[in-house]
Scaffold this motif. Sequence first.
Motif, short mmCIF file in Angstrom:
data_model
loop_
_atom_site.label_atom_id
_atom_site.label_comp_id
_atom_site.label_asym_id
_atom_site.label_seq_id
_atom_site.Cartn_x
_atom_site.Cartn_y
_atom_site.Cartn_z
N ALA A 142 39.39 38.30 25.46
CA ALA A 142 40.58 37.67 26.02
C ALA A 142 40.69 36.24 25.49
N PHE A 143 41.89 35.82 25.19
CA PHE A 143 42.13 34.49 24.66
C PHE A 143 42.40 33.54 25.80
N HIS A 144 41.48 32.64 26.07
CA HIS A 144 41.59 31.65 27.14
C HIS A 144 42.03 32.28 28.47
N PRO A 145 41.27 33.24 28.96
CA PRO A 145 41.66 33.85 30.24
C PRO A 145 41.50 32.84 31.37
N ASP A 146 42.33 32.98 32.36
CA ASP A 146 42.18 32.17 33.57
C ASP A 146 41.27 32.95 34.51
N PRO A 147 40.05 32.47 34.75
CA PRO A 147 39.12 33.21 35.60
C PRO A 147 39.69 33.57 36.97
N ALA A 148 40.66 32.81 37.45
CA ALA A 148 41.27 33.10 38.75
C ALA A 148 42.06 34.41 38.73
N ASP A 149 42.38 34.91 37.54
CA ASP A 149 43.15 36.15 37.41
C ASP A 149 42.27 37.40 37.36
N TYR A 150 40.95 37.22 37.40
CA TYR A 150 40.01 38.33 37.26
C TYR A 150 39.03 38.32 38.43
N VAL A 151 38.54 39.50 38.78
CA VAL A 151 37.53 39.61 39.83
C VAL A 151 36.35 40.41 39.31
N THR A 152 35.22 40.28 39.99
CA THR A 152 34.04 41.05 39.61
C THR A 152 34.16 42.49 40.11
N TRP A 153 33.33 43.35 39.55
CA TRP A 153 33.29 44.74 39.99
C TRP A 153 32.94 44.80 41.48
N GLU A 154 31.99 43.98 41.89
CA GLU A 154 31.56 43.97 43.29
C GLU A 154 32.69 43.54 44.22
N TYR A 155 33.45 42.54 43.80
CA TYR A 155 34.59 42.11 44.61
C TYR A 155 35.60 43.24 44.73
N ALA A 156 35.91 43.88 43.60
CA ALA A 156 36.88 44.98 43.60
C ALA A 156 36.40 46.11 44.52
N ARG A 157 35.13 46.45 44.43
CA ARG A 157 34.57 47.51 45.28
C ARG A 157 34.69 47.12 46.75
N GLY A 158 34.35 45.88 47.08
CA GLY A 158 34.46 45.41 48.45
C GLY A 158 35.89 45.42 48.95
N TYR A 159 36.82 45.06 48.09
CA TYR A 159 38.24 45.05 48.45
C TYR A 159 38.70 46.47 48.79
N VAL A 160 38.33 47.42 47.93
CA VAL A 160 38.70 48.82 48.17
C VAL A 160 38.07 49.31 49.48
N ASP A 161 36.79 49.00 49.69
CA ASP A 161 36.13 49.41 50.93
C ASP A 161 36.85 48.83 52.14
N GLY A 162 37.28 47.57 52.05
CA GLY A 162 38.01 46.94 53.15
C GLY A 162 39.34 47.62 53.42
N VAL A 163 40.05 47.99 52.36
CA VAL A 163 41.33 48.70 52.53
C VAL A 163 41.08 50.05 53.19
N ILE A 164 40.07 50.76 52.77
CA ILE A 164 39.76 52.08 53.34
C ILE A 164 39.39 51.94 54.82
N ASP A 165 38.53 50.95 55.14
CA ASP A 165 38.14 50.73 56.53
C ASP A 165 39.36 50.41 57.40
N THR A 166 40.26 49.58 56.89
CA THR A 166 41.45 49.22 57.64
C THR A 166 42.33 50.44 57.89
N GLU A 167 42.49 51.28 56.89
CA GLU A 167 43.30 52.49 57.02
C GLU A 167 42.69 53.47 58.02
N GLU A 168 41.36 53.57 58.01
CA GLU A 168 40.68 54.50 58.92
C GLU A 168 40.80 54.06 60.36
N ARG A 169 40.95 52.77 60.62
CA ARG A 169 41.05 52.26 61.99
C ARG A 169 42.44 52.42 62.57
N ARG A 170 43.39 52.72 61.76
CA ARG A 170 44.79 52.85 62.25
C ARG A 170 45.01 54.16 62.92
#
Length: 125
Positions: free
Chosen positions: A97-125
């Motif tokens: 990537a040419f001069h990427p802005d790190p704020a535009d990218y997340v780690t694999w762990e963050y992405a996994r945690g985000y997905v887990d959070g969305v799933i948990d929220t959906e299951e509680r509804r």
Amino acid sequence: MLEDVPRDPFADDPNDPSSAMGALDDAEPLTAQERDEAITDLADVEVFRSLLEPQGVLGLVLDCPECGEQHFFDWELLRGNLRQMIEKGQPQVHEPAFHPDPADYVTWEYARGYVDGVIDTEERR
């Protein structure tokens, strides 16, 4: 049609400048476990993208064990690399990537945690 395929201008040339690079290594085929892991990773990337891209995330940042630096991969490059790994046993060559802005990218762990959070929220509804 074979006449549409460009001919190597250095074919059979003993002074071929690419000869200094050596032969390309043939990729070792993935083991069944590695292939399954790559398929799982590809599915994860699809889910990550579907949830994070609308939030403005352009892709993932991965720590490179070879050079010790972070590499920024947009969603399409990630998908392409994983598909090529599954099909050919090695990732495709790509430009960083040419001069990427790190704020535009997340780690694999963050992405996994985000997905887990969305799933948990959906299951509680």
